[in-house]
Design a protein around this motif. Structure first.
Motif, PDB file in Angstrom:
ATOM      1  N   ALA A 121       0.805  -1.238   0.000  1.00  4.31           N
ATOM      2  CA  ALA A 121       0.000   0.000   0.000  1.00  4.31           C
ATOM      3  C   ALA A 121       0.836   1.285   0.000  1.00  4.31           C
ATOM      4  O   ALA A 121       0.575   2.174  -0.828  1.00  4.31           O
ATOM      5  CB  ALA A 121      -0.999  -0.025   1.153  1.00  4.31           C
ATOM      6  N   PRO A 122       1.841   1.431   0.890  1.00  4.21           N
ATOM      7  CA  PRO A 122       2.592   2.705   0.866  1.00  4.21           C
ATOM      8  C   PRO A 122       3.260   2.959  -0.485  1.00  4.21           C
ATOM      9  O   PRO A 122       3.215   4.089  -0.990  1.00  4.21           O
ATOM     10  CB  PRO A 122       3.638   2.517   1.971  1.00  4.21           C
ATOM     11  N   ALA A 123       3.823   1.938  -1.089  1.00  4.08           N
ATOM     12  CA  ALA A 123       4.489   2.115  -2.395  1.00  4.08           C
ATOM     13  C   ALA A 123       3.464   2.495  -3.468  1.00  4.08           C
ATOM     14  O   ALA A 123       3.741   3.324  -4.334  1.00  4.08           O
ATOM     15  CB  ALA A 123       5.231   0.844  -2.783  1.00  4.08           C
ATOM     16  N   LEU A 124       2.263   1.913  -3.401  1.00  2.00           N
ATOM     17  CA  LEU A 124       1.231   2.238  -4.396  1.00  2.00           C
ATOM     18  C   LEU A 124       0.705   3.663  -4.214  1.00  2.00           C
ATOM     19  O   LEU A 124       0.428   4.371  -5.181  1.00  2.00           O
ATOM     20  CB  LEU A 124       0.065   1.250  -4.300  1.00  2.00           C
ATOM     21  N   LYS A 125       0.599   4.079  -2.943  1.00  2.11           N
ATOM     22  CA  LYS A 125       0.125   5.448  -2.685  1.00  2.11           C
ATOM     23  C   LYS A 125       1.140   6.453  -3.215  1.00  2.11           C
ATOM     24  O   LYS A 125       0.765   7.485  -3.790  1.00  2.11           O
ATOM     25  CB  LYS A 125      -0.114   5.651  -1.194  1.00  2.11           C
ATOM     26  N   ALA A 126       2.420   6.149  -3.043  1.00  4.67           N
ATOM     27  CA  ALA A 126       3.473   7.045  -3.554  1.00  4.67           C
ATOM     28  C   ALA A 126       3.396   7.102  -5.075  1.00  4.67           C
ATOM     29  O   ALA A 126       3.568   8.155  -5.695  1.00  4.67           O
ATOM     30  CB  ALA A 126       4.843   6.551  -3.097  1.00  4.67           C
ATOM     31  N   MET A 127       3.090   5.962  -5.681  1.00  2.00           N
ATOM     32  CA  MET A 127       2.977   5.919  -7.142  1.00  2.00           C
ATOM     33  C   MET A 127       1.804   6.789  -7.617  1.00  2.00           C
ATOM     34  O   MET A 127       1.929   7.565  -8.567  1.00  2.00           O
ATOM     35  CB  MET A 127       2.778   4.467  -7.595  1.00  2.00           C
ATOM     36  N   ALA A 128       0.670   6.667  -6.943  1.00  4.91           N
ATOM     37  CA  ALA A 128      -0.505   7.462  -7.328  1.00  4.91           C
ATOM     38  C   ALA A 128      -0.212   8.949  -7.180  1.00  4.91           C
ATOM     39  O   ALA A 128      -0.621   9.763  -8.007  1.00  4.91           O
ATOM     40  CB  ALA A 128      -1.703   7.064  -6.472  1.00  4.91           C
ATOM     41  N   LYS A 129       0.536   9.282  -6.114  1.00  2.00           N
ATOM     42  CA  LYS A 129       0.908  10.690  -5.877  1.00  2.00           C
ATOM     43  C   LYS A 129       1.767  11.215  -7.016  1.00  2.00           C
ATOM     44  O   LYS A 129       1.702  12.382  -7.378  1.00  2.00           O
ATOM     45  CB  LYS A 129       1.699  10.775  -4.573  1.00  2.00           C
ATOM     46  N   ALA A 130       2.544  10.299  -7.607  1.00  2.00           N
ATOM     47  CA  ALA A 130       3.414  10.689  -8.718  1.00  2.00           C
ATOM     48  C   ALA A 130       2.626  10.804 -10.025  1.00  2.00           C
ATOM     49  O   ALA A 130       3.190  11.076 -11.083  1.00  2.00           O
ATOM     50  CB  ALA A 130       4.559   9.682  -8.858  1.00  2.00           C
ATOM     51  N   GLY A 131       1.315  10.534  -9.977  1.00  2.00           N
ATOM     52  CA  GLY A 131       0.468  10.754 -11.148  1.00  2.00           C
ATOM     53  C   GLY A 131       0.118   9.505 -11.940  1.00  2.00           C
ATOM     54  O   GLY A 131      -0.443   9.599 -13.030  1.00  2.00           O
ATOM     55  N   VAL A 132       0.433   8.329 -11.399  1.00  2.00           N
ATOM     56  CA  VAL A 132       0.130   7.088 -12.117  1.00  2.00           C
ATOM     57  C   VAL A 132      -1.221   6.551 -11.598  1.00  2.00           C
ATOM     58  O   VAL A 132      -1.437   6.498 -10.391  1.00  2.00           O
ATOM     59  CB  VAL A 132       1.234   6.026 -11.865  1.00  2.00           C
ATOM     60  N   LYS A 133      -2.123   6.171 -12.515  1.00  2.00           N
ATOM     61  CA  LYS A 133      -3.398   5.579 -12.099  1.00  2.00           C
ATOM     62  C   LYS A 133      -3.142   4.145 -11.650  1.00  2.00           C
ATOM     63  O   LYS A 133      -2.484   3.370 -12.360  1.00  2.00           O
ATOM     64  CB  LYS A 133      -4.404   5.564 -13.255  1.00  2.00           C
ATOM     65  N   VAL A 134      -3.639   3.776 -10.474  1.00  2.00           N
ATOM     66  CA  VAL A 134      -3.379   2.442  -9.944  1.00  2.00           C
ATOM     67  C   VAL A 134      -4.660   1.594  -9.955  1.00  2.00           C
ATOM     68  O   VAL A 134      -5.683   1.995  -9.396  1.00  2.00           O
ATOM     69  CB  VAL A 134      -2.797   2.519  -8.509  1.00  2.00           C
ATOM     70  N   VAL A 135      -4.555   0.439 -10.600  1.00  2.00           N
ATOM     71  CA  VAL A 135      -5.679  -0.497 -10.722  1.00  2.00           C
ATOM     72  C   VAL A 135      -5.255  -1.832 -10.121  1.00  2.00           C
ATOM     73  O   VAL A 135      -4.150  -2.310 -10.390  1.00  2.00           O
ATOM     74  CB  VAL A 135      -6.031  -0.703 -12.219  1.00  2.00           C
ATOM     75  N   ALA A 136      -6.106  -2.428  -9.289  1.00  2.00           N
ATOM     76  CA  ALA A 136      -5.815  -3.777  -8.797  1.00  2.00           C
ATOM     77  C   ALA A 136      -6.679  -4.760  -9.568  1.00  2.00           C
ATOM     78  O   ALA A 136      -7.781  -4.422  -9.998  1.00  2.00           O
ATOM     79  CB  ALA A 136      -6.102  -3.878  -7.306  1.00  2.00           C
ATOM     80  N   MET A 137      -6.176  -5.968  -9.753  1.00  2.00           N
ATOM     81  CA  MET A 137      -7.004  -7.011 -10.374  1.00  2.00           C
ATOM     82  C   MET A 137      -6.664  -8.358  -9.734  1.00  2.00           C
ATOM     83  O   MET A 137      -5.577  -8.512  -9.161  1.00  2.00           O
ATOM     84  CB  MET A 137      -6.776  -7.069 -11.885  1.00  2.00           C
TER      85      MET A 137
END
Ligand code: RAM
Length: 353
Positions: A121-137
């Motif tokens: 989760a923390p790494a994904l939140k940092a990614m979203a903050k950097a402007g990347v859309k995050v999708v889980a499947m």
């Protein structure tokens, strides 16, 4: 953990970084809006040239490979590209360093099958903050660490259908059963097992007694050994549910050459190609699954529509998902693929995946 393969995965993703990074840099600095306005326009059009990265639980699992090839198919259909980057084991935090490296590459969107809801989760939140859309499947992460989750099948339905099937297959629906799962942290398997335990309390299943949940870690050898362990530890065992393609095929392989072939029911979630020989030789009567490639395909379309601004992840929003038609976002950002398919002797040759 096999560090050389991890390094190879990192190197492969680093090689993609210049490509993906170059496009991202282009978008950030371009004063010519023609190539970029569509990306935030929300007008229905999916911009060409989207770059996505998708991350399986681990590399080398045929199920996951197929699933992620669906993301690639969707992106190609939309005029973009997808790159698959993943760890070599399904450990809780094995995806974290790879996620961090993808963040540096700044693709348009990232699609992940999570190994642990919280570790990533923390790494994904940092990614979203950097402007990347995050999708889980396939295997969800903490809901606040992604925008939408592509659920292959309704969690309640998977749990119920698995118990219904084992009840149909175990004579008189009576006796000891066990579950051979993936890793102890796996979000998808744990959600299904929770439902199975609830369903087992119903009157219709009172003859079945769940004696053990074993974990084969989505590793073929470990799953094989865990299956052997279950059979030895529980001499009255009547059935095993493996809600993982790795577990069910390893479990069936063990049974197929053991004296328990045809005596202990092996069922769960498997791919027809991995299970065909065990259905034909009588080790397995029936099992279930959805179409893994469609899970990835749907995730690819969801990701592209998020980037285009056509959806934001709110309940009730709809989007076009290519050959899968219109889809609606449900509660908590969940997008459902569809119901389970049953496979047995009668239909297994109709499927090739
Ligand atoms: C394995 C993985 C995957 C799961 C399938 C059924 O391949 O654990 O996450 O959805 O089984």
């Amino acid at each position: 953990m096999n560090t050389s393969r991890i390094t190879r995965a990192l190197v492969a993703s680093a090689a993609a970084a210049c490509l993906v990074g170059a496009v991202a840099a282009c978008q950030d600095s371009s004063s010519d809006s023609s190539s970029t306005t569509a990306k935030t326009g929300g007008g229905g059009e999916i911009p060409k040239g989207l770059k996505t990265v998708s991350m399986p639980k681990q590399l080398g699992n045929p199920y996951e490979e197929l699933e992620h090839s669906g993301v690639t198919e969707a992106m190609e259909e939309l005029g973009g590209t997808n790159r698959v980057v993943g760890p070599t084991d399904a450990g809780a935090s094995s995806q974290v360093p790879l996620i961090n490296s993808v963040t540096q590459q700044k693709p348009d969107a990232f699609i992940i099958a999570g190994n642990d809801p919280n570790a990533v989760a923390p790494a994904l939140k940092a990614m979203a903050k950097a402007g990347v859309k995050v999708v889980a499947m396939d295997s969800d992460v903490a809901p606040d660490a992604r925008t939408v989750f592509i659920n292959q099948a309704n969690t309640q339905g998977v749990g119920e259908d698995q118990i219904k099937l084992v009840c149909e297959l175990v004579p008189k629906c009576t006796g000891e059963i066990a579950i051979l799962s993936a890793t102890a942290n796996a979000p998808n398997q744990n959600a299904w097992i929770k439902v199975m335990k609830e369903v087992l309390k119903q009157d219709a299943y009172k003859g079945l007694k769940l004696v053990k949940v074993a974990y084969g870690d989505d590793d073929d050898q470990k799953s094989f050994q865990e299956m052997q362990g279950l059979v030895k530890a529980y001499p009255n065992l009547k059935g095993v549910i493996a809600p993982t393609t790795v577990g069910i095929s390893a479990g069936a392989r063990y049974l197929s050459t053991s004296p328990f072939k045809g005596k202990i029911v092996m069922t769960g979630l498997g791919t027809p190609n991995q299970m065909r020989k065990f259905v034909k030789d009588g080790t397995v009567t029936a099992f279930q699954l959805w179409n893994p490639k469609d899970v990835g395909y749907l995730a690819g379309f969801a990701a592209a529509n998020l980037v285009a601004g056509n959806i934001t992840g709110k309940e009730g929003e709809t989007f076009e998902a290519g050959k899968l038609g219109e889809r609606t976002i449900g509660k908590d950002g969940e997008i459902l693929l569809g119901p389970l398919q049953r496979f047995d002797k009668a239909n297994i040759d109709d499927f090739d995946f």
